[in-house]
Design a protein around this motif. Structure first.
Motif, mmCIF file in Angstrom:
data_model
loop_
_atom_site.group_PDB
_atom_site.id
_atom_site.type_symbol
_atom_site.label_atom_id
_atom_site.label_comp_id
_atom_site.label_asym_id
_atom_site.label_seq_id
_atom_site.Cartn_x
_atom_site.Cartn_y
_atom_site.Cartn_z
ATOM 1 N N GLU A 36 0.679 32.637 75.788
ATOM 2 C CA GLU A 36 0.418 33.313 74.529
ATOM 3 C C GLU A 36 0.571 32.325 73.370
ATOM 4 O O GLU A 36 1.431 31.462 73.395
ATOM 5 N N MET A 37 -0.267 32.463 72.361
ATOM 6 C CA MET A 37 -0.183 31.592 71.189
ATOM 7 C C MET A 37 -0.733 32.316 69.977
ATOM 8 O O MET A 37 -1.675 33.092 70.097
ATOM 9 N N GLU A 38 -0.137 32.067 68.842
ATOM 10 C CA GLU A 38 -0.657 32.630 67.597
ATOM 11 C C GLU A 38 -1.710 31.686 67.033
ATOM 12 O O GLU A 38 -1.515 30.481 66.981
ATOM 13 N N LEU A 39 -2.794 32.254 66.612
ATOM 14 C CA LEU A 39 -3.903 31.486 66.061
ATOM 15 C C LEU A 39 -3.808 31.567 64.538
ATOM 16 O O LEU A 39 -4.404 32.433 63.915
ATOM 17 N N LEU A 40 -3.025 30.666 63.969
ATOM 18 C CA LEU A 40 -2.734 30.730 62.538
ATOM 19 C C LEU A 40 -3.183 29.480 61.793
ATOM 20 O O LEU A 40 -2.855 29.306 60.639
ATOM 21 N N GLU A 41 -3.938 28.624 62.444
ATOM 22 C CA GLU A 41 -4.450 27.412 61.810
ATOM 23 C C GLU A 41 -5.962 27.371 61.977
ATOM 24 O O GLU A 41 -6.501 27.911 62.927
ATOM 25 N N GLY A 42 -6.631 26.716 61.038
ATOM 26 C CA GLY A 42 -8.066 26.522 61.160
ATOM 27 C C GLY A 42 -8.927 27.612 60.533
ATOM 28 O O GLY A 42 -10.142 27.565 60.620
ATOM 29 N N TRP A 43 -8.313 28.590 59.883
ATOM 30 C CA TRP A 43 -9.069 29.678 59.263
ATOM 31 C C TRP A 43 -9.779 29.209 58.005
ATOM 32 O O TRP A 43 -9.327 28.304 57.307
ATOM 33 N N ARG A 44 -10.877 29.868 57.691
ATOM 34 C CA ARG A 44 -11.598 29.682 56.422
ATOM 35 C C ARG A 44 -11.720 31.058 55.776
ATOM 36 O O ARG A 44 -11.760 32.073 56.463
ATOM 37 N N LYS A 64 -12.662 28.185 51.417
ATOM 38 C CA LYS A 64 -11.254 27.795 51.388
ATOM 39 C C LYS A 64 -10.798 27.617 52.836
ATOM 40 O O LYS A 64 -11.019 28.488 53.666
ATOM 41 N N HIS A 65 -10.167 26.477 53.130
ATOM 42 C CA HIS A 65 -9.782 26.153 54.503
ATOM 43 C C HIS A 65 -8.265 26.063 54.614
ATOM 44 O O HIS A 65 -7.625 25.410 53.802
ATOM 45 N N PHE A 66 -7.708 26.726 55.611
ATOM 46 C CA PHE A 66 -6.266 26.725 55.849
ATOM 47 C C PHE A 66 -5.989 25.868 57.077
ATOM 48 O O PHE A 66 -6.223 26.299 58.200
ATOM 49 N N LYS A 67 -5.496 24.664 56.839
ATOM 50 C CA LYS A 67 -5.247 23.738 57.943
ATOM 51 C C LYS A 67 -3.932 24.031 58.647
ATOM 52 O O LYS A 67 -3.739 23.622 59.787
ATOM 53 N N THR A 68 -3.018 24.720 57.964
ATOM 54 C CA THR A 68 -1.719 24.999 58.561
ATOM 55 C C THR A 68 -1.380 26.483 58.448
ATOM 56 O O THR A 68 -1.924 27.200 57.607
ATOM 57 N N GLU A 69 -0.471 26.920 59.285
ATOM 58 C CA GLU A 69 0.031 28.295 59.239
ATOM 59 C C GLU A 69 0.644 28.589 57.868
ATOM 60 O O GLU A 69 0.421 29.649 57.292
ATOM 61 N N LYS A 70 1.375 27.629 57.332
ATOM 62 C CA LYS A 70 2.027 27.807 56.027
ATOM 63 C C LYS A 70 0.996 28.081 54.928
ATOM 64 O O LYS A 70 1.184 28.977 54.108
ATOM 65 N N GLU A 71 -0.089 27.319 54.899
ATOM 66 C CA GLU A 71 -1.139 27.528 53.893
ATOM 67 C C GLU A 71 -1.731 28.930 53.996
ATOM 68 O O GLU A 71 -1.957 29.594 52.988
ATOM 69 N N PHE A 75 -1.281 31.965 51.192
ATOM 70 C CA PHE A 75 -2.474 32.546 50.584
ATOM 71 C C PHE A 75 -2.440 34.063 50.700
ATOM 72 O O PHE A 75 -2.688 34.780 49.723
ATOM 73 N N ILE A 76 -2.162 34.567 51.881
ATOM 74 C CA ILE A 76 -2.154 36.018 52.094
ATOM 75 C C ILE A 76 -1.080 36.686 51.238
ATOM 76 O O ILE A 76 -1.325 37.720 50.632
ATOM 77 N N GLU A 77 0.093 36.083 51.168
ATOM 78 C CA GLU A 77 1.196 36.677 50.407
ATOM 79 C C GLU A 77 1.019 36.562 48.901
ATOM 80 O O GLU A 77 1.445 37.444 48.159
ATOM 81 N N GLU A 78 0.371 35.488 48.430
ATOM 82 C CA GLU A 78 0.344 35.219 46.991
ATOM 83 C C GLU A 78 -1.015 35.391 46.314
ATOM 84 O O GLU A 78 -1.076 35.673 45.128
ATOM 85 N N GLU A 79 -2.109 35.213 47.045
ATOM 86 C CA GLU A 79 -3.422 35.198 46.403
ATOM 87 C C GLU A 79 -4.415 36.231 46.917
ATOM 88 O O GLU A 79 -5.306 36.647 46.180
ATOM 89 N N PHE A 80 -4.316 36.596 48.174
ATOM 90 C CA PHE A 80 -5.303 37.476 48.790
ATOM 91 C C PHE A 80 -5.328 38.818 48.078
ATOM 92 O O PHE A 80 -4.303 39.453 47.891
#
Length: 143
Positions: A36-44, A64-71, A75-80
């Protein structure tokens, strides 16, 4: 290696069930299907709506590209603002092309999920105006 594009309309998803990593192009490469793995990197992300966004060969390099889980999480918590397209490219090696796998996700909202340009799952009715959205609480593994 075959490219599988998965596009998401609205809200944040968590994906599981594979070892993977983001390559130099920002695509998520599946290595195998055993853990199992979370897919939290590589999103646009793009805040608009356009049916062309669902096409597998759509050029999303300007999104907008999110290279890391943190990014992504920041984004989701502050800008989305609750609406837009989230998109990720999954690269599946030939050695596991015919293997079954699943993508789990949990969301409160509405979504449309596309693979290779085809709608494979729809829950609720996404809308830019939250009053027009028909939201659902969803726990699915449609792929």
């Amino acid at each position: 290696m075959r490219k599988i594009c998965i596009f998401l309309l609205l809200f944040f998803l968590t994906f599981t069930r594979s070892f993977a990593q983001v390559n130099e192009n920002g695509d998520f490469e599946l290595k195998d299907l055993y853990d199992e793995m979370e897919l939290l990197e590589g999103w646009r992300f793009h805040p608009d709506d356009n049916p062309d966004f669902a096409q597998a060969d759509y050029d999303d390099r300007d999104w907008k590209h999110f290279k890391t889980e943190k990014e992504l999480i920041e984004f989701i918590e502050e800008e989305f603002e609750g609406f837009g397209w989230f998109r990720i490219n999954l690269l599946v090696p030939d050695s596991i092309q015919n293997e079954a796998f699943y993508i789990d996700f949990i969301l409160a909202g509405a979504l449309e999920l596309y693979a290779e340009g085809k709608l494979i799952c729809k829950k609720g009715i996404p809308a830019k105006n939250r009053m027009d959205e028909k939201a659902e609480y969803v726990m699915l593994n449609p792929v």
